[in-house]
Design a protein around this motif. Sequence first.
Motif, mmCIF file in Angstrom:
data_model
loop_
_atom_site.group_PDB
_atom_site.id
_atom_site.type_symbol
_atom_site.label_atom_id
_atom_site.label_comp_id
_atom_site.label_asym_id
_atom_site.label_seq_id
_atom_site.Cartn_x
_atom_site.Cartn_y
_atom_site.Cartn_z
ATOM 1 N N ALA A 61 1.010 -1.349 0.122
ATOM 2 C CA ALA A 61 0.042 -0.041 -0.065
ATOM 3 C C ALA A 61 0.758 1.183 -0.166
ATOM 4 N N VAL A 62 2.047 1.139 0.777
ATOM 5 C CA VAL A 62 2.900 2.358 0.872
ATOM 6 C C VAL A 62 3.636 2.823 -0.551
ATOM 7 N N SER A 63 3.901 1.650 -1.200
ATOM 8 C CA SER A 63 4.479 1.441 -2.652
ATOM 9 C C SER A 63 3.401 2.220 -3.636
ATOM 10 N N PHE A 64 2.311 1.644 -3.442
ATOM 11 C CA PHE A 64 1.134 2.130 -4.342
ATOM 12 C C PHE A 64 0.847 3.522 -4.115
ATOM 13 N N LEU A 65 0.836 4.030 -2.913
ATOM 14 C CA LEU A 65 0.515 5.571 -2.518
ATOM 15 C C LEU A 65 1.831 6.432 -2.726
ATOM 16 N N VAL A 66 2.996 6.028 -2.823
ATOM 17 C CA VAL A 66 4.059 6.686 -3.195
ATOM 18 C C VAL A 66 4.061 7.026 -4.500
ATOM 19 N N ALA A 67 3.940 6.096 -5.363
ATOM 20 C CA ALA A 67 4.058 6.025 -6.654
ATOM 21 C C ALA A 67 2.837 6.835 -7.331
ATOM 22 N N MET A 68 1.623 6.606 -6.860
ATOM 23 C CA MET A 68 0.534 7.492 -7.318
ATOM 24 C C MET A 68 0.726 8.553 -7.181
ATOM 25 N N ILE A 69 1.171 9.107 -6.012
ATOM 26 C CA ILE A 69 1.113 10.691 -5.814
ATOM 27 C C ILE A 69 2.417 11.383 -6.532
ATOM 28 N N GLY A 70 3.355 10.402 -6.704
ATOM 29 C CA GLY A 70 4.612 11.012 -7.385
ATOM 30 C C GLY A 70 4.145 11.308 -8.759
ATOM 31 N N THR A 71 3.632 10.157 -9.336
ATOM 32 C CA THR A 71 3.231 10.405 -10.822
ATOM 33 C C THR A 71 2.158 11.451 -11.057
ATOM 34 N N TYR A 72 1.123 11.665 -10.096
ATOM 35 C CA TYR A 72 0.127 12.765 -10.371
ATOM 36 C C TYR A 72 0.676 14.035 -10.231
ATOM 37 N N VAL A 73 1.489 14.266 -9.451
ATOM 38 C CA VAL A 73 2.252 15.684 -9.212
ATOM 39 C C VAL A 73 3.246 15.863 -10.423
ATOM 40 N N LEU A 74 3.962 14.887 -10.760
ATOM 41 C CA LEU A 74 4.801 14.907 -11.955
ATOM 42 C C LEU A 74 4.032 15.112 -13.258
ATOM 43 N N PHE A 75 2.977 14.556 -13.511
ATOM 44 C CA PHE A 75 2.016 14.943 -14.822
ATOM 45 C C PHE A 75 1.213 15.855 -14.546
ATOM 46 N N GLY A 76 1.392 16.715 -13.375
ATOM 47 C CA GLY A 76 0.626 18.018 -13.563
ATOM 48 C C GLY A 76 1.416 19.060 -13.623
ATOM 49 N N LEU A 77 2.835 18.883 -13.868
ATOM 50 C CA LEU A 77 3.686 19.995 -14.170
ATOM 51 C C LEU A 77 3.588 20.429 -15.709
ATOM 52 N N PRO A 78 3.606 21.895 -15.721
ATOM 53 C CA PRO A 78 3.384 22.404 -17.068
ATOM 54 C C PRO A 78 4.248 21.912 -18.166
ATOM 55 N N ILE A 79 3.762 21.858 -19.356
ATOM 56 C CA ILE A 79 4.563 21.277 -20.511
ATOM 57 C C ILE A 79 5.355 22.341 -20.970
ATOM 58 N N ASP A 80 6.575 21.821 -21.121
ATOM 59 C CA ASP A 80 7.829 22.846 -21.400
ATOM 60 C C ASP A 80 7.562 23.427 -22.855
ATOM 61 N N ALA A 81 7.451 24.707 -23.122
ATOM 62 C CA ALA A 81 7.129 25.512 -24.368
ATOM 63 C C ALA A 81 8.467 26.380 -24.662
ATOM 64 N N SER A 82 9.523 26.203 -23.958
ATOM 65 C CA SER A 82 10.485 27.305 -23.842
ATOM 66 C C SER A 82 11.268 27.237 -25.246
ATOM 67 N N GLU A 83 10.963 26.343 -26.163
ATOM 68 C CA GLU A 83 11.815 26.074 -27.554
ATOM 69 C C GLU A 83 10.998 26.313 -28.487
ATOM 70 N N ARG A 84 9.625 26.670 -28.219
ATOM 71 C CA ARG A 84 8.625 26.678 -29.314
ATOM 72 C C ARG A 84 8.333 28.222 -29.709
ATOM 73 N N ALA A 85 7.972 28.351 -31.155
ATOM 74 C CA ALA A 85 8.001 29.737 -31.610
ATOM 75 C C ALA A 85 6.534 30.244 -31.328
#
Length: 335
Positions: A61-85
């Motif tokens: 359960a600990v492994s599941f929660l750590v992975a789920m919360i970490g992935t949820y936060v990671l995939f909530g980060l803005p998509i990098d657009a710094s190299e787009r015109a």
Amino acid sequence: RQATPGPLCLGVGAAVVVASRFIPDLLDRYPAQMRGFFFGLVLASVVVPIRMMKTRKPLHAVSFLVAMIGTYVLFGLPIDASERATGRVEVSLPSAVEQDTPLPAMGVLLMTDRHGGSAKREVSFGPSRDVVIKAGEASVEFDVVARMAGTEANLESGQITRIEGGPEGAVVRQLGATEGGVAPSLLFIFLAGFIAISAMVLPGISGSFILLMLGLYHYMTYTLRAVVYDRDPDALGTAAVFGVALVLGITTFSRLLNWLLKRHHDVTLAALVGLMLGSLRRIWPFTETGYDGIVSNVLPASFDSTAAVSLGLAILGAAIVLTLERVGRSKGALS
């Protein structure tokens, strides 16, 4: 007996070639519907690692929660657009609209027409935020951002001439040049390819979405299309670096995953379940893009045709996975 990576590499290579031809266009033109389909695929895939688990313990359960919360936060980060015109356009209609008419950032394409309309070679842009043509007006100006990184999107004025996904009769006029597109370094492309293909070994963690987060998805599919379908020699070097990264990544990470499953079987599977559920944040079908360019998940405003098709495709995706999983179990039982 450990499986050899050859068939896996061959299958991934074929998938990359086919996906580079169709998936980017479908995602650009039908973002909600395609995300709905992938949402159903990933959600139903959760049953695979759950059924493979042999025990249920608090550590799992600990492994599941750590992975789920970490992935949820990671995939909530803005998509990098710094190299787009970026640039600015005006969209006009034949007459004033009677009610507010949306031009969503995800779903409207503003494209060049330098290759006779061949979508695989055109450079596409999208609104930098959700735009609305106000009732009583017949035009609107707004900022646009390229769908991909790279200098190919640095365009002189007048090259953006087509609009798709907008109101009937809409025409687009580019207001000045688009600027700011930068070609990613080969080292960055290699690292991104290595990470993305490693993610593909994990169920529910799409290598495509890793590339999206790194701002390379459209750039790499554009490059692969140029090599595969147009035999563009200028794109060959970039594609070769990316290909080497795919081979090294999948052969290395597949062995690591095999080692983890042998020594920490249920803990690893519990983490995979968390990764899969956490990744659903990135493929939720319904989104809105604010003035700051940040994409947020929302509930559909109404159960219109887009929502209905997205739900139907989610069910279809889930049904496909569950059917394949059931067939696989039945074959395993017979062997």
